[in-house]
Design a protein around this motif. Structure first.
Motif, PDB file in Angstrom:
ATOM      1  N   UNK A  50       0.847  -1.201   0.000  1.00 29.03           N
ATOM      2  CA  UNK A  50       0.000   0.000   0.000  1.00 29.03           C
ATOM      3  C   UNK A  50       0.883   1.251   0.000  1.00 29.03           C
ATOM      4  N   UNK A  51       0.516   2.206  -0.824  1.00 27.94           N
ATOM      5  CA  UNK A  51       1.307   3.431  -0.935  1.00 27.94           C
ATOM      6  C   UNK A  51       1.082   4.328   0.285  1.00 27.94           C
ATOM      7  N   UNK A  52       2.147   4.937   0.795  1.00 29.49           N
ATOM      8  CA  UNK A  52       1.967   5.863   1.913  1.00 29.49           C
ATOM      9  C   UNK A  52       1.096   7.055   1.500  1.00 29.49           C
ATOM     10  N   UNK A  53       0.177   7.431   2.374  1.00 23.59           N
ATOM     11  CA  UNK A  53      -0.777   8.522   2.165  1.00 23.59           C
ATOM     12  C   UNK A  53      -1.713   8.247   0.987  1.00 23.59           C
ATOM     13  N   UNK A  54      -1.715   7.013   0.487  1.00 20.07           N
ATOM     14  CA  UNK A  54      -2.576   6.681  -0.640  1.00 20.07           C
ATOM     15  C   UNK A  54      -2.103   7.227  -1.968  1.00 20.07           C
ATOM     16  N   UNK A  55      -0.844   7.690  -2.014  1.00 17.20           N
ATOM     17  CA  UNK A  55      -0.286   8.265  -3.241  1.00 17.20           C
ATOM     18  C   UNK A  55       1.058   7.627  -3.539  1.00 17.20           C
ATOM     19  N   UNK A  56       1.256   7.239  -4.798  1.00 22.96           N
ATOM     20  CA  UNK A  56       2.575   6.767  -5.203  1.00 22.96           C
ATOM     21  C   UNK A  56       3.544   7.941  -5.244  1.00 22.96           C
ATOM     22  N   UNK A  57       4.812   7.635  -5.341  1.00 16.97           N
ATOM     23  CA  UNK A  57       5.809   8.700  -5.402  1.00 16.97           C
ATOM     24  C   UNK A  57       5.581   9.676  -6.541  1.00 16.97           C
ATOM     25  N   UNK A  58       5.430   9.193  -7.796  1.00 19.51           N
ATOM     26  CA  UNK A  58       5.193  10.123  -8.906  1.00 19.51           C
ATOM     27  C   UNK A  58       3.907  10.926  -8.740  1.00 19.51           C
ATOM     28  N   UNK A  59       2.856  10.272  -8.213  1.00 18.26           N
ATOM     29  CA  UNK A  59       1.591  10.984  -8.022  1.00 18.26           C
ATOM     30  C   UNK A  59       1.752  12.090  -6.992  1.00 18.26           C
ATOM     31  N   UNK A  60       2.490  11.803  -5.903  1.00 20.18           N
ATOM     32  CA  UNK A  60       2.709  12.845  -4.888  1.00 20.18           C
ATOM     33  C   UNK A  60       3.513  14.007  -5.461  1.00 20.18           C
ATOM     34  N   UNK A  61       4.535  13.710  -6.265  1.00 24.27           N
ATOM     35  CA  UNK A  61       5.339  14.783  -6.859  1.00 24.27           C
ATOM     36  C   UNK A  61       4.489  15.667  -7.759  1.00 24.27           C
ATOM     37  N   UNK A  62       3.550  15.060  -8.494  1.00 22.99           N
ATOM     38  CA  UNK A  62       2.646  15.856  -9.328  1.00 22.99           C
ATOM     39  C   UNK A  62       1.773  16.765  -8.495  1.00 22.99           C
ATOM     40  N   UNK A  63       1.201  16.210  -7.413  1.00 25.89           N
ATOM     41  CA  UNK A  63       0.371  17.018  -6.514  1.00 25.89           C
ATOM     42  C   UNK A  63       1.210  18.126  -5.866  1.00 25.89           C
ATOM     43  N   UNK A  64       2.438  17.773  -5.490  1.00 24.62           N
ATOM     44  CA  UNK A  64       3.323  18.754  -4.841  1.00 24.62           C
ATOM     45  C   UNK A  64       3.636  19.908  -5.794  1.00 24.62           C
ATOM     46  N   UNK A  65       3.937  19.585  -7.054  1.00 25.19           N
ATOM     47  CA  UNK A  65       4.276  20.629  -8.026  1.00 25.19           C
ATOM     48  C   UNK A  65       3.099  21.565  -8.242  1.00 25.19           C
ATOM     49  N   UNK A  66       1.899  20.997  -8.391  1.00 26.71           N
ATOM     50  CA  UNK A  66       0.700  21.832  -8.575  1.00 26.71           C
ATOM     51  C   UNK A  66       0.457  22.687  -7.334  1.00 26.71           C
ATOM     52  N   UNK A  67       0.625  22.089  -6.157  1.00 24.99           N
ATOM     53  CA  UNK A  67       0.413  22.829  -4.907  1.00 24.99           C
ATOM     54  C   UNK A  67       1.402  23.979  -4.769  1.00 24.99           C
ATOM     55  N   UNK A  68       2.645  23.754  -5.209  1.00 20.05           N
ATOM     56  CA  UNK A  68       3.649  24.817  -5.125  1.00 20.05           C
ATOM     57  C   UNK A  68       3.280  25.980  -6.034  1.00 20.05           C
ATOM     58  N   UNK A  69       2.791  25.690  -7.227  1.00 19.60           N
ATOM     59  CA  UNK A  69       2.352  26.751  -8.144  1.00 19.60           C
ATOM     60  C   UNK A  69       1.191  27.520  -7.534  1.00 19.60           C
ATOM     61  N   UNK A  70       0.217  26.816  -6.969  1.00 21.51           N
ATOM     62  CA  UNK A  70      -0.930  27.473  -6.328  1.00 21.51           C
ATOM     63  C   UNK A  70      -0.459  28.337  -5.155  1.00 21.51           C
ATOM     64  N   UNK A  71       0.502  27.820  -4.382  1.00 24.70           N
ATOM     65  CA  UNK A  71       1.025  28.575  -3.245  1.00 24.70           C
ATOM     66  C   UNK A  71       1.707  29.860  -3.702  1.00 24.70           C
ATOM     67  N   UNK A  72       2.433  29.805  -4.812  1.00 30.47           N
ATOM     68  CA  UNK A  72       3.092  31.005  -5.336  1.00 30.47           C
ATOM     69  C   UNK A  72       2.070  32.031  -5.809  1.00 30.47           C
ATOM     70  N   UNK A  73       0.990  31.553  -6.416  1.00 30.88           N
ATOM     71  CA  UNK A  73      -0.081  32.467  -6.831  1.00 30.88           C
ATOM     72  C   UNK A  73      -0.698  33.134  -5.606  1.00 30.88           C
ATOM     73  N   UNK A  74      -0.968  32.346  -4.553  1.00 24.11           N
ATOM     74  CA  UNK A  74      -1.532  32.913  -3.329  1.00 24.11           C
ATOM     75  C   UNK A  74      -0.577  33.923  -2.691  1.00 24.11           C
ATOM     76  N   UNK A  75       0.717  33.606  -2.716  1.00 24.76           N
ATOM     77  CA  UNK A  75       1.711  34.539  -2.180  1.00 24.76           C
ATOM     78  C   UNK A  75       1.701  35.847  -2.962  1.00 24.76           C
ATOM     79  N   UNK A  76       1.619  35.747  -4.289  1.00 22.31           N
ATOM     80  CA  UNK A  76       1.564  36.959  -5.125  1.00 22.31           C
ATOM     81  C   UNK A  76       0.315  37.777  -4.796  1.00 22.31           C
ATOM     82  N   UNK A  77      -0.804  37.115  -4.582  1.00 27.02           N
ATOM     83  CA  UNK A  77      -2.037  37.827  -4.250  1.00 27.02           C
ATOM     84  C   UNK A  77      -1.930  38.491  -2.874  1.00 27.02           C
ATOM     85  N   UNK A  78      -1.320  37.799  -1.924  1.00 24.58           N
ATOM     86  CA  UNK A  78      -1.144  38.384  -0.593  1.00 24.58           C
ATOM     87  C   UNK A  78      -0.234  39.607  -0.650  1.00 24.58           C
ATOM     88  N   UNK A  79       0.761  39.561  -1.522  1.00 27.28           N
ATOM     89  CA  UNK A  79       1.678  40.702  -1.636  1.00 27.28           C
ATOM     90  C   UNK A  79       1.055  41.876  -2.384  1.00 27.28           C
TER      91      UNK A  79
END
Length: 288
Positions: free
Chosen positions: A1-30
């Motif tokens: 069973x994959x940890x957190x229900x996500x395989x390594x590549x799937x987690x990296x994809x989610x992480x990359x998208x989350x980082x982009x969203x976080x940068x957009x939120x940071x830009x909006x906060x600034x």
């Protein structure tokens, strides 16, 4: 069973998208305009404070250059080159700082003058004053707050890394992603961005469109006024502006907004030994 229900590549994809969203939120906060209390009964803004409020340290330096040219303390030459006239130092601290920078090398380009003089504490003093007035904000705490979405994503990544190491899973690519995230955070926190507060934005807008402001603004007139609002390219004397920026010579002498001051001897931009343009008049104009 994959940890957190996500395989390594799937987690990296989610992480990359989350980082982009976080940068957009940071830009909006600034982009938001923080609220700061502005004390009543403050002294009117100085010329340099107004310039800094509109365009930062570069605009302060541009305004000081314009003032020194109009006083015939600096001479404008072609291709944005400035030459000092005389050796006596101006009494105003900001003008003195700019004059010293140009004099130290017996002449300097406008671009280098902006860079070097913009670091001087006399120029930066306007920033501290505006921050005390509640018109600007630059703080580590504010920078940490605006970068909080990126910190949240990084925290999830570190937790996944620890879990992967504990389960003996390959984490090479996750380490690379975390290093990229760390570089992003370093760039966000290395120098907190300078931002207008709501009161500062209102005061800045009032310099272009008169209206109610939390502070009194100075009268912007003479050769320096247009430069404070729009930069050195707005210097009102066409001859000097042509010498500085090597514009096409159309209208020189006939359409100068300073009228006869660009051609006579008493307040001239050309012709006298203490003129604001080098090269003389007649054969090749100013700055040739």
């Amino acid at each position: 069973m994959e940890p957190w229900g996500l395989s390594g590549p799937a987690f990296l994809g989610v992480y990359a998208v989350s980082l982009v969203v976080a940068l957009v939120l940071t830009a909006l906060l600034r982009r938001r305009k923080p609220w700061r209390r502005v004390r009543a009964g403050q002294q009117p803004l100085s010329l340099w404070e107004t310039a800094y409020l509109i365009g930062g340290p570069e605009r302060v330096v541009d305004s000081a250059i314009a003032s020194l040219i109009s006083q015939e303390r600096l001479r404008a030459r072609s291709f944005e080159f400035l030459l000092p006239i005389g050796s006596a130092l101006p009494t105003d601290p900001v003008e003195r700082a700019v004059f010293e920078v140009v004099s130290a090398q017996q002449g300097l380009s406008v671009t280098k003058t902006r860079t070097e003089a913009g670091r001087r504490r006399e120029v930066r003093a306007a920033e501290a004053s505006l921050a005390r007035r509640g018109l600007l904000v630059r703080s580590r705490l504010d920078a940490l707050f605006t970068a909080s979405p990126v910190f949240a994503v990084a925290a999830v990544g570190v937790a996944r890394l620890v879990n992967g190491i504990r389960l003996h899973r390959p984490v090479d690519f996750l380490v690379i992603f975390l290093l990229v995230t760390g570089a992003v955070l370093f760039s966000l926190l290395r120098r907190p961005s300078l931002r207008h507060t709501r009161a500062g934005l209102k005061a800045r807008q009032a310099t272009f469109r008169p209206g109610p402001t939390p502070v009194l603004l100075p009268a912007l007139s003479g050769a320096v006024g247009p430069v404070v609002l729009s930069g050195l390219a707005a210097y009102p004397d066409t001859v000097i502006k042509t010498a500085l920026f090597h514009l096409p010579p159309t209208g020189i002498g006939g359409t100068s907004s300073s009228g006869s001051s660009s051609s006579d001897g008493s307040g001239s931009s050309c012709g006298s030994s203490g003129s604001s343009c080098g090269g003389g008049c007649g054969g090749g104009g100013c700055g040739g």
